[in-house]
Design a protein around this motif. Structure first.
Motif, short mmCIF file in Angstrom:
data_model
loop_
_atom_site.label_atom_id
_atom_site.label_comp_id
_atom_site.label_asym_id
_atom_site.label_seq_id
_atom_site.Cartn_x
_atom_site.Cartn_y
_atom_site.Cartn_z
N VAL A 135 33.60 7.82 23.59
CA VAL A 135 34.82 7.85 22.76
C VAL A 135 34.48 7.92 21.27
O VAL A 135 35.26 8.48 20.48
CB VAL A 135 35.70 6.61 23.05
CG1 VAL A 135 36.18 6.61 24.48
CG2 VAL A 135 34.98 5.32 22.72
N VAL A 136 33.32 7.39 20.87
CA VAL A 136 32.93 7.48 19.46
C VAL A 136 32.47 8.89 19.13
O VAL A 136 32.88 9.47 18.11
CB VAL A 136 31.83 6.45 19.13
CG1 VAL A 136 31.24 6.72 17.75
CG2 VAL A 136 32.40 5.03 19.19
N THR A 137 31.63 9.48 19.97
CA THR A 137 31.11 10.83 19.68
C THR A 137 32.20 11.90 19.78
O THR A 137 32.15 12.90 19.07
CB THR A 137 29.96 11.18 20.64
OG1 THR A 137 30.40 10.99 21.99
CG2 THR A 137 28.75 10.30 20.37
N GLU A 138 33.18 11.68 20.65
CA GLU A 138 34.27 12.65 20.78
C GLU A 138 35.37 12.44 19.75
O GLU A 138 36.29 13.25 19.64
CB GLU A 138 34.87 12.58 22.19
CG GLU A 138 33.93 13.03 23.29
CD GLU A 138 33.54 14.49 23.19
OE1 GLU A 138 34.36 15.29 22.68
OE2 GLU A 138 32.43 14.84 23.61
N GLY A 139 35.33 11.33 19.00
CA GLY A 139 36.29 11.08 17.93
C GLY A 139 37.64 10.58 18.39
O GLY A 139 38.62 10.72 17.66
N TYR A 140 37.72 9.96 19.59
CA TYR A 140 39.01 9.47 20.08
C TYR A 140 39.45 8.19 19.38
O TYR A 140 40.65 7.91 19.30
CB TYR A 140 38.94 9.23 21.59
CG TYR A 140 38.61 10.47 22.39
CD1 TYR A 140 38.94 11.74 21.92
CD2 TYR A 140 37.95 10.39 23.61
CE1 TYR A 140 38.63 12.88 22.64
CE2 TYR A 140 37.64 11.52 24.35
CZ TYR A 140 37.98 12.76 23.86
OH TYR A 140 37.67 13.89 24.57
N ASN A 143 40.39 9.18 15.49
CA ASN A 143 41.62 9.99 15.40
C ASN A 143 42.51 9.69 16.60
O ASN A 143 42.46 10.40 17.61
CB ASN A 143 41.26 11.48 15.35
CG ASN A 143 42.50 12.35 15.20
OD1 ASN A 143 43.55 11.89 14.76
ND2 ASN A 143 42.39 13.62 15.59
N PRO A 144 43.32 8.62 16.54
CA PRO A 144 44.15 8.26 17.70
C PRO A 144 45.15 9.34 18.10
O PRO A 144 45.54 9.40 19.27
CB PRO A 144 44.88 6.98 17.23
CG PRO A 144 44.07 6.47 16.09
CD PRO A 144 43.47 7.67 15.44
N ARG A 145 45.54 10.21 17.17
CA ARG A 145 46.50 11.27 17.51
C ARG A 145 45.91 12.26 18.51
O ARG A 145 46.66 12.96 19.21
CB ARG A 145 46.93 12.01 16.25
CG ARG A 145 47.73 11.16 15.26
CD ARG A 145 48.01 11.95 13.98
NE ARG A 145 48.82 13.13 14.26
CZ ARG A 145 50.15 13.14 14.26
NH1 ARG A 145 50.80 12.00 14.00
NH2 ARG A 145 50.81 14.22 14.52
N SER A 146 44.59 12.29 18.62
CA SER A 146 43.96 13.21 19.58
C SER A 146 44.22 12.80 21.03
O SER A 146 43.96 13.58 21.93
CB SER A 146 42.44 13.26 19.33
OG SER A 146 41.85 11.98 19.56
N LEU A 147 44.74 11.57 21.23
CA LEU A 147 45.03 11.12 22.59
C LEU A 147 46.19 11.90 23.20
O LEU A 147 46.30 11.98 24.43
CB LEU A 147 45.35 9.62 22.60
CG LEU A 147 44.22 8.68 22.16
CD1 LEU A 147 44.70 7.24 22.17
CD2 LEU A 147 43.00 8.83 23.05
N LEU A 215 39.88 6.97 29.08
CA LEU A 215 38.62 6.44 28.55
C LEU A 215 38.85 5.17 27.73
O LEU A 215 38.11 4.19 27.86
CB LEU A 215 37.93 7.50 27.69
CG LEU A 215 37.21 8.63 28.42
CD1 LEU A 215 36.75 9.68 27.43
CD2 LEU A 215 36.03 8.10 29.22
N ILE A 216 39.87 5.18 26.87
CA ILE A 216 40.16 4.00 26.04
C ILE A 216 40.57 2.82 26.93
O ILE A 216 40.14 1.68 26.71
CB ILE A 216 41.25 4.31 25.01
CG1 ILE A 216 40.87 5.54 24.16
CG2 ILE A 216 41.50 3.11 24.12
CD1 ILE A 216 39.66 5.34 23.30
#
Length: 375
Positions: A135-140, A143-147, A215-216
């Motif tokens: 989740v860190v490397t993918e930027g989730y 950037n919570p809006r990417s969810l 994932l989160i």
């Protein structure tokens, strides 16, 4: 020189033979797949077992990016990693848990619970670190809006798809392990319920293209479960040490609140803002197309909230019962201490001291009784 005693041999393909040698059988199957990679004729089939399938080249601003979607061939990959999980389970059991159990001399019930918590601590810790890295490397997280942006997330990066396949493989391997580990009949319904819930949530997030939200949620869930099973391990080694249970209680409440907030934020507010997607089965959005229906989306949100509420209710009930038992035990100890203190008080004696049953005065003489004058 003393010879090592040979283990008792069991008939080939008997029930006891399968239970005692299931990890070795799984290792032979895994090894045969790796050997098949060495030959050109069988290499293509072997890759079906080892690597995720359905890769697609997606054009981006920097060039082409290889991503993946799901399909029926994923079942073959999951089957292979089920055998990997069985082997790792046996390694942790034999080289870590069994050695600790010999030193602790636990009862049969505690022995079973210790093995269960030991396996889950190893799994939750590994999954926690792996999931946090993804989740860190993918930027989730940054950037919570990417969810919910660009939903449905039909195409997945390699590490996201591989993580989901390994998670499904682990929880599916837990089903035959109930038989291999000879789990008590009283514990089987509880463990089956836990396995079914994990499989339903992980497979649901994978098939509904909610992989980012999943994932989160798995990260939060594994964090709470790690502290719980770690607290149980510490408790089995020292029954007076319950500090980690208090830490788990705080972490559990915080993770439940974050989980409920994410459900409402993503499903209730984020997904309705996404433009409606047309049904395209070839793209793999068959299940995610259902989320365009507000009734279906709200039903999923309601079920998720009800489930979280039931979990919190059981937790509160458990904590209240635990506190009542604690205060009852403390009051019993105080009453017992007060009774022992009252019994230990010295008896009041006559002035002087006793010698051979006769009261002596302070100067060593025996006090004489006064004679009464006759009237």
């Amino acid at each position: 020189m003393a010879f090592r005693r040979r283990a008792k041999s069991h008939p080939l393909f008997s029930q006891e033979f399968l239970i005692h040698n299931h990890a070795d059988i799984g290792f032979c199957l895994v090894l045969s797949v790796f050997i098949a990679l060495m030959f050109e004729v069988t290499a293509k089939t072997a890759f079906l077992f080892i690597l995720p399938q359905y890769n697609v080249s997606v054009p981006t601003a920097d060039g082409e990016l290889v991503q993946y979607h799901y399909g029926l061939k994923d079942l073959v990959t999951i089957l292979f990693y089920i055998f990997i999980a069985i082997i790792l389970h046996a390694v942790v059991q034999e080289y870590a848990l069994d050695k600790i159990n010999r030193r602790l001399h636990l009862s049969k019930v505690k022995h079973s619970k210790f093995n269960e918590s030991g396996q889950l601590v190893a799994f939750h810790l590994t999954s926690l670190i792996w999931c946090l890295y993804v989740v860190v490397t993918e930027g989730y997280i940054s950037n919570p809006r990417s969810l919910w942006e660009n939903y449905p997330h039909v195409y997945l990066p390699f590490q996201v798809k591989f993580f989901y396949l390994c998670q499904l493989a682990y929880w599916l391997h837990a089903l035959p392990e109930l038989y291999f580990q000879k789990v008590r009949k009283e514990d089987i319904p509880r463990q089956l319920q836990c396995i079914a819930l994990y499989l339903a949530h992980i497979a649901g997030a994978y098939l509904l293209n909610l992989s980012r939200l999943g994932l989160i949620l798995l990260l939060l869930q594994y964090l709470a479960e790690f502290f719980f099973h770690m607290a149980r391990l510490v408790y089995f080694t020292d029954e007076n040490n319950e500090k980690l249970f208090n830490v788990w209680a705080v972490v559990f409440v915080v993770t439940r609140l974050f989980t409920l907030t994410l459900y409402i934020l993503v499903i209730g507010f984020g997904l309705p803002r996404v433009e409606n997607q047309a049904l395209e089965p070839e793209r793999g959005n068959l299940f995610s197309f259902l989320f365009n229906n507000i009734l279906f989306r709200m039903s999923v949100l309601l079920l998720a909230c009800l489930f979280q509420a039931s979990v919190m209710w059981r937790f509160i009930h458990f904590q209240l019962r635990r506190w009542r038992e604690y205060w009852h035990e403390q009051s019993s100890r105080k009453r017992a201490a007060a009774g022992a203190k009252q019994q230990a008080k010295p008896l009041k004696r006559d002035s002087g001291y006793h010698e051979n049953g006769v009261v002596k005065a302070e100067n060593g003489t025996s006090p004489r009784t006064k004679k009464l004058k006759s009237p």
